[in-house]
Motif scaffolding. Structure first.
Motif, PDB file in Angstrom:
ATOM      1  N   THR A 182       0.955  -1.303  -0.027  1.00 54.00           N
ATOM      2  CA  THR A 182       0.046   0.028   0.012  1.00 54.00           C
ATOM      3  C   THR A 182       1.002   1.136   0.045  1.00 54.00           C
ATOM      4  O   THR A 182       2.139   1.432   0.347  1.00 54.00           O
ATOM      5  N   GLU A 196      -3.346   1.069  -7.955  1.00 52.23           N
ATOM      6  CA  GLU A 196      -4.878   0.512  -7.959  1.00 52.23           C
ATOM      7  C   GLU A 196      -5.456   0.577  -6.808  1.00 52.23           C
ATOM      8  O   GLU A 196      -4.699   0.452  -5.963  1.00 52.23           O
ATOM      9  N   ARG A 197      -6.913   1.044  -6.689  1.00 50.93           N
ATOM     10  CA  ARG A 197      -7.407   1.068  -5.368  1.00 50.93           C
ATOM     11  C   ARG A 197      -7.768  -0.611  -4.736  1.00 50.93           C
ATOM     12  O   ARG A 197      -7.939  -1.570  -5.804  1.00 50.93           O
ATOM     13  N   ALA A 198      -7.608  -0.635  -3.930  1.00 53.26           N
ATOM     14  CA  ALA A 198      -7.495  -2.053  -3.179  1.00 53.26           C
ATOM     15  C   ALA A 198      -9.126  -2.420  -3.002  1.00 53.26           C
ATOM     16  O   ALA A 198     -10.081  -1.417  -2.808  1.00 53.26           O
ATOM     17  N   ALA A 199      -9.456  -3.496  -3.492  1.00 52.88           N
ATOM     18  CA  ALA A 199     -10.944  -4.073  -3.645  1.00 52.88           C
ATOM     19  C   ALA A 199     -11.439  -4.195  -2.270  1.00 52.88           C
ATOM     20  O   ALA A 199     -12.630  -3.939  -2.411  1.00 52.88           O
ATOM     21  N   SER A 200     -10.776  -4.537  -1.369  1.00 53.34           N
ATOM     22  CA  SER A 200     -11.293  -4.708  -0.072  1.00 53.34           C
ATOM     23  C   SER A 200     -11.498  -3.399   0.893  1.00 53.34           C
ATOM     24  O   SER A 200     -12.193  -3.378   1.536  1.00 53.34           O
ATOM     25  N   ASP A 201     -10.749  -2.360   0.374  1.00 51.98           N
ATOM     26  CA  ASP A 201     -10.952  -1.032   0.886  1.00 51.98           C
ATOM     27  C   ASP A 201     -10.374   0.235  -0.024  1.00 51.98           C
ATOM     28  O   ASP A 201      -9.273   0.266  -0.456  1.00 51.98           O
ATOM     29  N   GLU A 202     -11.434   0.739  -0.381  1.00 49.43           N
ATOM     30  CA  GLU A 202     -11.651   1.701  -1.586  1.00 49.43           C
ATOM     31  C   GLU A 202     -10.545   2.914  -1.389  1.00 49.43           C
ATOM     32  O   GLU A 202     -10.086   3.533  -2.234  1.00 49.43           O
TER      33      GLU A 202
END
Length: 153
Positions: free
Chosen positions: A58, A89-95
């Protein structure tokens, strides 16, 4: 001059902070020609070292590892992304969280960068045990100074 007298000196060359500053600038300058061959700045090199070591991470973790704030890391990552070396890219689990990973081009660059640490040591004449001692002492100083900074907040 005793240690206590030295600690109270206002002479520039007696300042620990100035010795660190001068050493940091000299080391960064010694890296410059090695990194120019790779098309990287020193902060970009540090970011890639962390990504090569950790893989996808991150922005928050990268910023923490490099001891930089988001305002400094964000443009650094934009330049690395523009150069085709990282993807964000944005994390799928936490935008709210942005993930960063090396591209194939960065992995190829890793092979070319493998000579950098050894080349720097050869250029400075430092040897393994001396480097290890210096690194350990600097990490100890960083920890002590960091703790002192926290106490004064």
């Amino acid at each position: 001059m005793t240690h206590q007298e030295d600690a109270g000196s206002l002479l520039l060359d007696d300042q620990l902070c100035f010795a660190l500053y001068a050493a940091q600038r000299a080391v960064t300058a010694a890296y410059r020609p090695l990194l120019d061959e790779l098309g990287l700045t020193y902060p970009q090199y540090l970011a890639l070292l962390f990504l090569w070591e950790r893989g996808e991470t991150t922005v928050k973790d990268l910023a923490g590892a490099l001891r930089l704030d988001y305002g400094t890391v964000s443009p650094l990552l934009k330049r690395l992304e523009s150069a085709g070396l990282v993807r964000r890219e944005r994390a799928a689990s936490d935008e709210r969280s942005v993930l960063i990973a090396c591209t194939g081009r960065a992995e190829e660059l890793r092979e070319r960068a493998a000579h950098v640490p050894g080349s720097l040591l050869a250029a400075t004449g430092l040897e393994g045990p001396e480097v290890a001692r210096l690194r350990e002492e600097l990490w100890q100083l960083a920890a002590k100074a960091g703790a002192a900074a926290e106490r004064t907040r």
